[in-house]
Design a protein around this motif. Structure first.
Motif, PDB file in Angstrom:
ATOM      1  N   GLN A  25      24.734  17.161 -40.361  1.00  0.00           N
ATOM      2  CA  GLN A  25      25.840  17.519 -41.260  1.00  0.00           C
ATOM      3  C   GLN A  25      27.066  16.689 -40.877  1.00  0.00           C
ATOM      4  O   GLN A  25      27.685  16.926 -39.843  1.00  0.00           O
ATOM      5  CB  GLN A  25      26.167  19.020 -41.172  1.00  0.00           C
ATOM      6  CG  GLN A  25      25.063  19.933 -41.662  1.00  0.00           C
ATOM      7  CD  GLN A  25      23.876  19.995 -40.720  1.00  0.00           C
ATOM      8  OE1 GLN A  25      24.039  20.217 -39.522  1.00  0.00           O
ATOM      9  NE2 GLN A  25      22.679  19.795 -41.252  1.00  0.00           N
ATOM     10  N   ASN A  26      27.377  15.734 -41.736  1.00  0.00           N
ATOM     11  CA  ASN A  26      28.453  14.797 -41.421  1.00  0.00           C
ATOM     12  C   ASN A  26      29.421  14.644 -42.589  1.00  0.00           C
ATOM     13  O   ASN A  26      29.384  13.639 -43.312  1.00  0.00           O
ATOM     14  CB  ASN A  26      27.860  13.435 -41.050  1.00  0.00           C
ATOM     15  CG  ASN A  26      26.959  13.507 -39.832  1.00  0.00           C
ATOM     16  OD1 ASN A  26      27.421  13.762 -38.726  1.00  0.00           O
ATOM     17  ND2 ASN A  26      25.668  13.301 -40.029  1.00  0.00           N
ATOM     18  N   PRO A  27      30.272  15.641 -42.808  1.00  0.00           N
ATOM     19  CA  PRO A  27      31.257  15.528 -43.886  1.00  0.00           C
ATOM     20  C   PRO A  27      32.095  14.269 -43.716  1.00  0.00           C
ATOM     21  O   PRO A  27      32.394  13.842 -42.593  1.00  0.00           O
ATOM     22  CB  PRO A  27      32.103  16.793 -43.713  1.00  0.00           C
ATOM     23  CG  PRO A  27      31.206  17.757 -43.004  1.00  0.00           C
ATOM     24  CD  PRO A  27      30.382  16.915 -42.084  1.00  0.00           C
ATOM     25  N   ILE A  28      32.474  13.667 -44.834  1.00  0.00           N
ATOM     26  CA  ILE A  28      33.249  12.426 -44.799  1.00  0.00           C
ATOM     27  C   ILE A  28      34.743  12.701 -44.740  1.00  0.00           C
ATOM     28  O   ILE A  28      35.498  11.987 -44.082  1.00  0.00           O
ATOM     29  CB  ILE A  28      32.908  11.563 -46.031  1.00  0.00           C
ATOM     30  CG1 ILE A  28      31.418  11.170 -45.985  1.00  0.00           C
ATOM     31  CG2 ILE A  28      33.776  10.303 -46.077  1.00  0.00           C
ATOM     32  CD1 ILE A  28      30.947  10.430 -47.213  1.00  0.00           C
ATOM     33  N   SER A  29      35.166  13.760 -45.416  1.00  0.00           N
ATOM     34  CA  SER A  29      36.587  14.102 -45.422  1.00  0.00           C
ATOM     35  C   SER A  29      36.895  15.109 -44.314  1.00  0.00           C
ATOM     36  O   SER A  29      36.000  15.565 -43.602  1.00  0.00           O
ATOM     37  CB  SER A  29      36.978  14.700 -46.780  1.00  0.00           C
ATOM     38  OG  SER A  29      36.496  16.040 -46.880  1.00  0.00           O
ATOM     39  N   ASP A  30      38.161  15.489 -44.216  1.00  0.00           N
ATOM     40  CA  ASP A  30      38.567  16.521 -43.261  1.00  0.00           C
ATOM     41  C   ASP A  30      38.697  17.879 -43.940  1.00  0.00           C
ATOM     42  O   ASP A  30      39.179  18.839 -43.319  1.00  0.00           O
ATOM     43  CB  ASP A  30      39.916  16.141 -42.622  1.00  0.00           C
ATOM     44  CG  ASP A  30      39.814  14.906 -41.745  1.00  0.00           C
ATOM     45  OD1 ASP A  30      38.754  14.721 -41.111  1.00  0.00           O
ATOM     46  OD2 ASP A  30      40.790  14.117 -41.710  1.00  0.00           O
TER      47      ASP A  30
END
Length: 268
Positions: A25-30
């Motif tokens: 799980q690697n979201p791109i945004s914060d």
């Protein structure tokens, strides 16, 4: 591949390969809600993997004429579909403002491009070669979808078994090009009507037909909840994959994997 870890040293985390799973799980945004978006969709893909596993088994059993053992896998798929539909309720806790804060990082990616979902549709009989174009950068996915497009669907196999049992199924249906989309047939409807009008005689086929309707029903329910959830979150905006968004999704509600199993009900 067999895990080399001895049973005495096996742990829950090793067995499930949790370190790799939970690192995926690697979201791109914060933005806080992007994690939910990622996990919802990854979970759907895991369930789709299991569904494909079950449909493949059911199809091999039906193709061999073992109808009754196929019921278990088909029933399991319907229950998984119910869980997937329920997951839209979780995604619906995301407000339009929440989603729009990170929507831009999705670029042109879209669930429309899911090879596993398209393979499921294909195995159930909804064949459309245009979806191959979305898998050009993934050779294994492209090959798997191509193979499914070229092979008989679960419905094709069910109709072949009807014919083998002595029920009249049109030759043009049995000998059709299985790589092409299935076209409803009055002759096929008549074949299934024979089953439904004498359920005691044709009980295994009657039960198979109802299990197939369960799958189609659950798929339609999933599509409908998808439409409602998307409209709730983004309204009538275009989809990230370039589709008409809600307009496109609404059009999919007309699709039936097993059309004669629906139309025959009017004639019973």
């Amino acid at each position: 591949m067999t895990d080399p870890t001895p049973a005495a040293d096996m742990t829950y985390a090793r067995y499930l390969d949790l370190d790799r799973l939970l690192a995926a799980q690697n979201p791109i945004s914060d933005e806080h809600d992007e994690m939910l978006f990622v996990i919802i969709h990854q979970t759907k893909e895991l369930w789709l993997k299991q569904i494909l596993h079950e449909v493949a088994l059911a199809q091999s059993l039906v193709r061999a004429g073992d109808l009754v053992p196929a019921y278990k896998s088909l029933a399991r798929v319907s229950r998984i579909q119910a869980v997937m539909t329920q997951s839209w309720e979780i995604l619906a806790t995301m407000t339009p403002a929440d989603y729009l804060r990170f929507r831009g990082v999705l670029g042109s990616s879209s669930g429309f491009q899911s090879d596993q979902f398209r393979r499921l549709e294909t195995m159930l009989g909804l064949k459309d070669a245009k979806f191959l174009s979305f898998q050009l950068d993934r050779p294994e996915a492209h090959a798997a979808l191509s193979e499914a497009l070229a092979a008989p669907s679960l419905y094709d196999d069910a109709l072949a078994q009807l014919a083998a049992a002595g029920i009249a199924v049109p030759a043009e249906t049995l000998n059709r090009d299985v790589s092409q989309p299935y076209q409803p047939s009055e002759g096929v409807e008549a074949a299934w009507l024979e089953v439904y009008r004498d359920t005691e005689r044709w009980w295994p086929f009657y039960q198979l037909a109802e299990k197939l309707v369960d799958l189609d029903d659950a798929l339609l329910t999933w599509r409908h909840k998808h439409v409602v959830t998307v409209e709730r979150i983004i309204g009538r905006r275009r989809g990230t994959g370039g589709t008409d968004g809600v307009g496109y999704l609404s059009s999919t509600l007309e699709r039936r994997c097993f059309p004669e199993l629906w139309s025959l009900r009017t004639r019973l």
